[in-house]
Design an enzyme around this catalytic site. Structure first.
Site, short mmCIF file in Angstrom:
data_model
loop_
_atom_site.label_atom_id
_atom_site.label_comp_id
_atom_site.label_asym_id
_atom_site.label_seq_id
_atom_site.Cartn_x
_atom_site.Cartn_y
_atom_site.Cartn_z
N THR A 33 0.88 -1.19 0.00
CA THR A 33 0.00 0.00 0.00
C THR A 33 0.91 1.23 0.00
O THR A 33 1.31 1.68 -1.07
CB THR A 33 -0.98 0.02 1.19
OG1 THR A 33 -0.26 -0.14 2.40
CG2 THR A 33 -2.03 -1.07 1.05
N LYS B 247 4.16 -6.74 3.86
CA LYS B 247 3.91 -5.32 3.62
C LYS B 247 3.77 -4.63 4.98
O LYS B 247 3.35 -5.25 5.96
CB LYS B 247 2.66 -5.08 2.79
CG LYS B 247 1.37 -5.28 3.56
CD LYS B 247 0.23 -4.46 3.03
CE LYS B 247 0.43 -2.99 3.25
NZ LYS B 247 -0.14 -2.48 4.51
N THR C 168 -0.72 -2.69 10.89
CA THR C 168 -1.19 -2.90 9.50
C THR C 168 -0.10 -3.55 8.75
O THR C 168 0.50 -3.00 7.87
CB THR C 168 -1.52 -1.66 8.69
OG1 THR C 168 -2.68 -1.09 9.21
CG2 THR C 168 -1.87 -1.98 7.24
N GLU D 38 6.70 4.77 7.46
CA GLU D 38 6.29 5.95 6.69
C GLU D 38 7.17 7.15 7.02
O GLU D 38 7.25 7.57 8.16
CB GLU D 38 4.81 6.25 6.93
CG GLU D 38 3.95 5.24 6.18
CD GLU D 38 2.47 5.33 6.53
OE1 GLU D 38 1.68 4.77 5.78
OE2 GLU D 38 2.14 5.94 7.55
N ASN E 88 0.48 10.84 6.36
CA ASN E 88 -0.72 10.44 7.09
C ASN E 88 -1.74 11.55 7.25
O ASN E 88 -2.88 11.29 7.65
CB ASN E 88 -0.32 9.87 8.45
CG ASN E 88 0.27 8.49 8.27
OD1 ASN E 88 -0.42 7.60 7.78
ND2 ASN E 88 1.53 8.33 8.61
N SER F 84 -7.26 11.35 0.89
CA SER F 84 -7.68 12.24 -0.20
C SER F 84 -7.03 11.85 -1.51
O SER F 84 -6.14 11.03 -1.56
CB SER F 84 -7.34 13.67 0.16
OG SER F 84 -5.99 13.77 0.51
#
Lengths: 415, 415
Positions: A160, A186, A197, A287, A410, A415
């Site tokens: 993702t 992942k 996640t 991230e 994040n 969006s």
């Protein structure tokens, strides 16, 4: 979605060469689950007799696929795995349960097996209904293209916000016969102990009965995936599964039924290597991460206490922002040790960065050279060692720094 | 230090007009503790007979001033308070203890009282020795300038990365006689329940014995300072103290010795108002904060459970970055509820933003209008309501969003 984000500077320099696992074939497809024209589904077929083990999120609000897997795990047998990215099928209520049932039905038909032998995982946005009718026809067509290689395809299909595909492999010997382990994962955000996640699927041709496989996996996760945290946020979808096709039995490998079987020692070690490798890759792709942070706590009164202190440090936004700023701010380490609530005494605490001791016995180390530490902090990988000075127990966890990019990724995900 | 950071957009529009508390006088000075030529010390004098209560960090590695205050609190009497900013005197070992002793000695001499009646607080960098000899002469000169007003001076003197001074006041009646409460606070980062890098000092002229004062404060903190979190990081220095000069006794106020005394009902309410006001100002000045987030959890199985769920949401980096991005990402709320580990069932959960219900009974609310919610998310203050649907208990906590500015401020604090 940050699919176009630059590859993490912490990405491994090369992709490992992962060979086939006899009894495992796969293909990927674009089912249009969330985006058009993008690979978003992985179909993986397993030979008859494949055993399965799984470890799932401890969230009290697990996704529908997690519930599906938990319900079907006691059967101990797997013939297929369907993973989609883009939609987590979490917090989708009765519709979510219907979507998992329909997905399993379509996959079972495509692979010619029972629905209870299909395992499912989904990752992506929470709370949006997943339209499983989109699998109709797609999984059947995908089943016609199944192949044992290349592993980079499934590794990519489950991504993702990951910036690089995650693969690992190792070999082991059971009763003198070579067996192979291959895994994909992942991660990216919402990564915390107890399986954030994070999706990971590991495969082997070793012949191991389901209960023994489960024991191996449950033990193996403690110092790998459960020792990694990105942001302390635990997802609703975390799934780690281990599948054993048992095809090495044809080559003479003995069938193992007990996790305590001494013939598993090599396999256990190889499994730990693969799990730890994948977990580290997840941390390396946190991230916005620019630095991998390895935290070792020694001298704690118990392993559990060492783990809690290490996690308190690893999850501290102030520690993580300091590392991002290349600042050896050991005061924040003291803070994080103090807030863990575990036995600790200021006057017995020692703290080092990369082996350079900066604090000792309740105060700044008098011989500490700030320039030397500052140079060390420019590295990609930062080792933080904390000695509690009270006992003989230790533990290690991994995390990454907290950067402005994490906030950007994040703050603008949906969006 | 981010002293030149722009004032938080969430700052109160005006500074409250705080009147004098009879028996309390103060002055500030530049002692050069860390920076030259900047006000960095507050000396506050209390009339004889002032009682004192305190609540401190639960850190296992508390600062030397926190240890000093804890040691002297049982005496129940206070004559002076010295607060410095710039250096926390934490993790400074024996030198830290010597610094507190010397500070108390100099202050006691300046104010003409016993050393055990001096209370201390320090905030700033951890691990650097504090040179208390710098107080020599300074505190004596400062004591010559003591005055009962203006309160903005001590409020400013204790600031570190705060972008605005924090003051609050309220009046109450005890036995028909009016009493006043005045308080100041500093916060910014490292703010978590159980008193993060937060200092707050509250004063009243009410005549209340120390044990009763302590009971009032310990109870009052639960739904004020302990219900606020910025980053989940608990400092080594958190200190909240309540001083009662008792000067209202001369005007006829009865001396209260029991916290259960019915004549305290108005005072208790006023104290709660002041503590809650200061705590909200701390949240409004969270490092880099652009939005104040109020989280209400209802329908939980206990207040404790509601608090834990609310704090899990308030401390989630993914929730906080979503709010920063003006994204009503209720999937992340589900995640945070799930990871709290408290009783919760997906199919009974409801989530609203500003009263607009977005999720209900385990799924997206079918009537939910994304445009309406998006407009709501542009507000400065965001209300998140979560109904667990299992019980009758509720709780409220406050936090702020997580922005790139938080990372910038904390990635570059020491340099």
């Amino acid at each position: 979605m940050a699919h176009d984000a630059p590859v993490s500077p912490l990405a491994p320099k090369s992709v490992p060469d992962v060979g086939p696992i006899e009894g495992v074939r796969f293909a990927t497809a674009a089912a249009g689950i969330r985006y058009k024209g993008r690979t978003d589904v992985l179909l993986l077929a397993l030979d008859e007799g494949t055993t399965v083990a799984g470890v799932f999120t401890k969230s009290k609000c697990p996704s529908a696929p997690v519930e599906w897997c938990r319900d079907n795990l006691p059967g101990g047998l797997a013939r297929g795995l369907v993973v989609n990215s883009g939609n987590a099928n979490a917090f989708t209520g009765q519709k979510g349960r219907e979507a998992t049932a329909l997905t399993a039905k379509i996959a079972a038909k495509a692979l010619g097996c029972a629905e209870a032998e299909i395992f499912l995982a989904s990752t992506g946005v929470i709370g949006e209904p997943l339209d499983a009718t989109k699998y109709d026809g797609v999984l059947e067509a995908t089943a016609a293209r199944l192949a044992p290689l290349p592993w980079i395809d499934p590794a990519r299909a489950i991504m993702t916000t990951d910036t690089f595909p995650k693969l690992a492999t190792a070999t082991a010997s059971i009763g003198g016969v070579s067996v192979t382990i291959a895994g994909i994962a992942k991660g990216a955000g919402m990564i915390a102990p107890d399986m954030a996640t994070m999706l990971s699927f590991v495969f082997t041709d070793a012949p191991i009965a389901a209960p023994a496989l489960q024991a191996l996996l449950s033990r193996g996760v403690t110092d790998s995936f459960n020792a990694v945290t990105i942001d302390g946020d635990t997802s609703t979808s975390d799934t780690l599964m281990l599948f054993a096709t048992g095809t090495a039995e044809k080559r003479g490998a003995p069938r193992i039924t007990e996790a305590t079987d001494r013939r598993l020692s090599s396999f256990r070690k190889a499994l730990t290597t693969v799990l730890a490798d994948l977990a580290e890759q997840v941390a390396r792709d946190g991230e916005g991460a620019r630095k991998l942070v390895k935290i070792e706590v020694t001298g704690a009164t118990s392993k559990r206490s060492a783990r809690r202190i290490a996690m308190s440090i690893a999850n501290s936004p102030l520690v993580k922002t300091a590392v991002a700023g290349e600042d050896a701010n050991w005061g924040r380490i003291v803070m994080a040790v103090g807030k863990a609530g575990e036995p600790a005494e200021r006057d017995k605490l020692s703290i080092s960065f990369g082996g350079i001791r900066v604090a000792h016995e309740g105060a700044r180390d008098p011989s500490y050279d700030e320039a030397q530490v500052s140079t060390y902090m420019k590295n990609d990988v930062i080792d933080i060692q904390v000695d509690i000075g009270l006992g003989g127990s230790s533990d290690r966890v991994m995390t990454c720094d907290l950067t402005k990019e994490y906030v950007a990724i994040n703050g603008d995900y949906r969006s």
